[in-house]
Design a protein around this motif. Structure first.
Motif, PDB file in Angstrom:
ATOM      1  N   VAL A  76       0.841  -1.198   0.000  1.00 51.44           N
ATOM      2  CA  VAL A  76       0.000   0.000   0.000  1.00 51.44           C
ATOM      3  C   VAL A  76       0.878   1.251   0.000  1.00 51.44           C
ATOM      4  O   VAL A  76       0.625   2.208  -0.734  1.00 51.44           O
ATOM      5  N   ALA A  77       1.928   1.242   0.800  1.00 56.32           N
ATOM      6  CA  ALA A  77       2.830   2.398   0.867  1.00 56.32           C
ATOM      7  C   ALA A  77       3.496   2.681  -0.472  1.00 56.32           C
ATOM      8  O   ALA A  77       3.589   3.833  -0.898  1.00 56.32           O
ATOM      9  N   LEU A  78       3.939   1.631  -1.138  1.00 52.76           N
ATOM     10  CA  LEU A  78       4.753   1.813  -2.347  1.00 52.76           C
ATOM     11  C   LEU A  78       3.940   1.830  -3.631  1.00 52.76           C
ATOM     12  O   LEU A  78       4.405   2.367  -4.645  1.00 52.76           O
ATOM     13  N   CYS A  79       2.733   1.248  -3.597  1.00 49.44           N
ATOM     14  CA  CYS A  79       1.952   1.115  -4.837  1.00 49.44           C
ATOM     15  C   CYS A  79       0.543   1.699  -4.745  1.00 49.44           C
ATOM     16  O   CYS A  79      -0.172   1.714  -5.738  1.00 49.44           O
ATOM     17  N   GLY A  80       0.121   2.095  -3.541  1.00 51.02           N
ATOM     18  CA  GLY A  80      -1.211   2.647  -3.365  1.00 51.02           C
ATOM     19  C   GLY A  80      -2.238   1.628  -2.914  1.00 51.02           C
ATOM     20  O   GLY A  80      -3.190   1.956  -2.236  1.00 51.02           O
ATOM     21  N   HIS A  81      -2.073   0.372  -3.299  1.00 49.91           N
ATOM     22  CA  HIS A  81      -2.968  -0.718  -2.904  1.00 49.91           C
ATOM     23  C   HIS A  81      -2.280  -2.028  -3.257  1.00 49.91           C
ATOM     24  O   HIS A  81      -1.428  -2.064  -4.149  1.00 49.91           O
ATOM     25  N   TRP A  82      -2.650  -3.109  -2.554  1.00 48.98           N
ATOM     26  CA  TRP A  82      -2.020  -4.399  -2.870  1.00 48.98           C
ATOM     27  C   TRP A  82      -2.538  -4.962  -4.190  1.00 48.98           C
ATOM     28  O   TRP A  82      -1.900  -5.807  -4.784  1.00 48.98           O
ATOM     29  N   ASP A 108      15.840   7.735  -5.206  1.00 49.35           N
ATOM     30  CA  ASP A 108      14.559   7.390  -4.582  1.00 49.35           C
ATOM     31  C   ASP A 108      14.688   6.521  -3.333  1.00 49.35           C
ATOM     32  O   ASP A 108      13.694   6.278  -2.644  1.00 49.35           O
ATOM     33  N   VAL A 109      15.879   6.028  -3.043  1.00 53.25           N
ATOM     34  CA  VAL A 109      16.052   5.058  -1.960  1.00 53.25           C
ATOM     35  C   VAL A 109      15.561   5.608  -0.621  1.00 53.25           C
ATOM     36  O   VAL A 109      14.807   4.944   0.095  1.00 53.25           O
ATOM     37  N   ASP A 110      15.946   6.821  -0.268  1.00 52.80           N
ATOM     38  CA  ASP A 110      15.501   7.390   1.009  1.00 52.80           C
ATOM     39  C   ASP A 110      13.990   7.553   1.055  1.00 52.80           C
ATOM     40  O   ASP A 110      13.371   7.344   2.094  1.00 52.80           O
ATOM     41  N   GLU A 111      13.381   7.909  -0.069  1.00 54.38           N
ATOM     42  CA  GLU A 111      11.929   8.062  -0.133  1.00 54.38           C
ATOM     43  C   GLU A 111      11.225   6.721   0.070  1.00 54.38           C
ATOM     44  O   GLU A 111      10.227   6.633   0.790  1.00 54.38           O
ATOM     45  N   VAL A 112      11.736   5.667  -0.537  1.00 55.50           N
ATOM     46  CA  VAL A 112      11.138   4.336  -0.353  1.00 55.50           C
ATOM     47  C   VAL A 112      11.239   3.934   1.112  1.00 55.50           C
ATOM     48  O   VAL A 112      10.251   3.493   1.717  1.00 55.50           O
ATOM     49  N   ARG A 113      12.404   4.114   1.705  1.00 52.05           N
ATOM     50  CA  ARG A 113      12.577   3.767   3.122  1.00 52.05           C
ATOM     51  C   ARG A 113      11.608   4.560   4.002  1.00 52.05           C
ATOM     52  O   ARG A 113      10.996   4.022   4.921  1.00 52.05           O
ATOM     53  N   ARG A 114      11.459   5.844   3.724  1.00 53.83           N
ATOM     54  CA  ARG A 114      10.566   6.701   4.493  1.00 53.83           C
ATOM     55  C   ARG A 114       9.120   6.214   4.375  1.00 53.83           C
ATOM     56  O   ARG A 114       8.403   6.119   5.370  1.00 53.83           O
ATOM     57  N   GLN A 115       8.702   5.889   3.159  1.00 50.66           N
ATOM     58  CA  GLN A 115       7.328   5.438   2.954  1.00 50.66           C
ATOM     59  C   GLN A 115       7.055   4.116   3.659  1.00 50.66           C
ATOM     60  O   GLN A 115       5.971   3.929   4.230  1.00 50.66           O
ATOM     61  N   VAL A 116       8.007   3.199   3.624  1.00 51.89           N
ATOM     62  CA  VAL A 116       7.834   1.909   4.310  1.00 51.89           C
ATOM     63  C   VAL A 116       7.681   2.143   5.808  1.00 51.89           C
ATOM     64  O   VAL A 116       6.738   1.647   6.437  1.00 51.89           O
TER      65      VAL A 116
END
Length: 98
Positions: free
Chosen positions: A28-34, A67-75
């Motif tokens: 959900v964090a990375l794609c909006g929905h499973w 984008d790595v820091d953004e992905v980590r933040r979103q997770v």
């Protein structure tokens, strides 16, 4: 996690519900929905293991360096909500540790 360029590891406690909800929350964090159309913006895989009282959430992912820091933040941000309603309506809860 083999096959992915980057990894984010988080620990949660007090999981009530399905461990798969943790992976669902990451998606959900990375794609909006499973359940989403098309490829993931940041291809990823989530594994959940148990260590004592913790569930260890390991997210392997591919992302451009910018984008790595953004992905980590979103997770981390999504897991910090501590809640996900699954497709069957069941709510799983947890507490992000650390």
């Amino acid at each position: 996690m083999a096959g992915f360029a980057h990894e984010q590891v988080c620990r949660v406690r007090e999981l009530v519900g399905e461990p798969a909800a943790l992976g669902g929350a990451v998606t959900v964090a990375l794609c909006g929905h499973w359940e989403h159309d098309g490829d993931c913006r940041w291809p990823h895989h989530t594994a959940v293991t148990v260590e004592g009282v913790d569930h260890v959430v390991t997210v392997g992912f591919d992302a451009p360096d910018a984008d790595v820091d953004e992905v980590r933040r979103q997770v981390r941000q999504r897991l910090s909500t501590g809640r996900l309603r699954g497709p069957d309506g069941t709510v799983s809860t947890w507490v992000l540790h650390g």
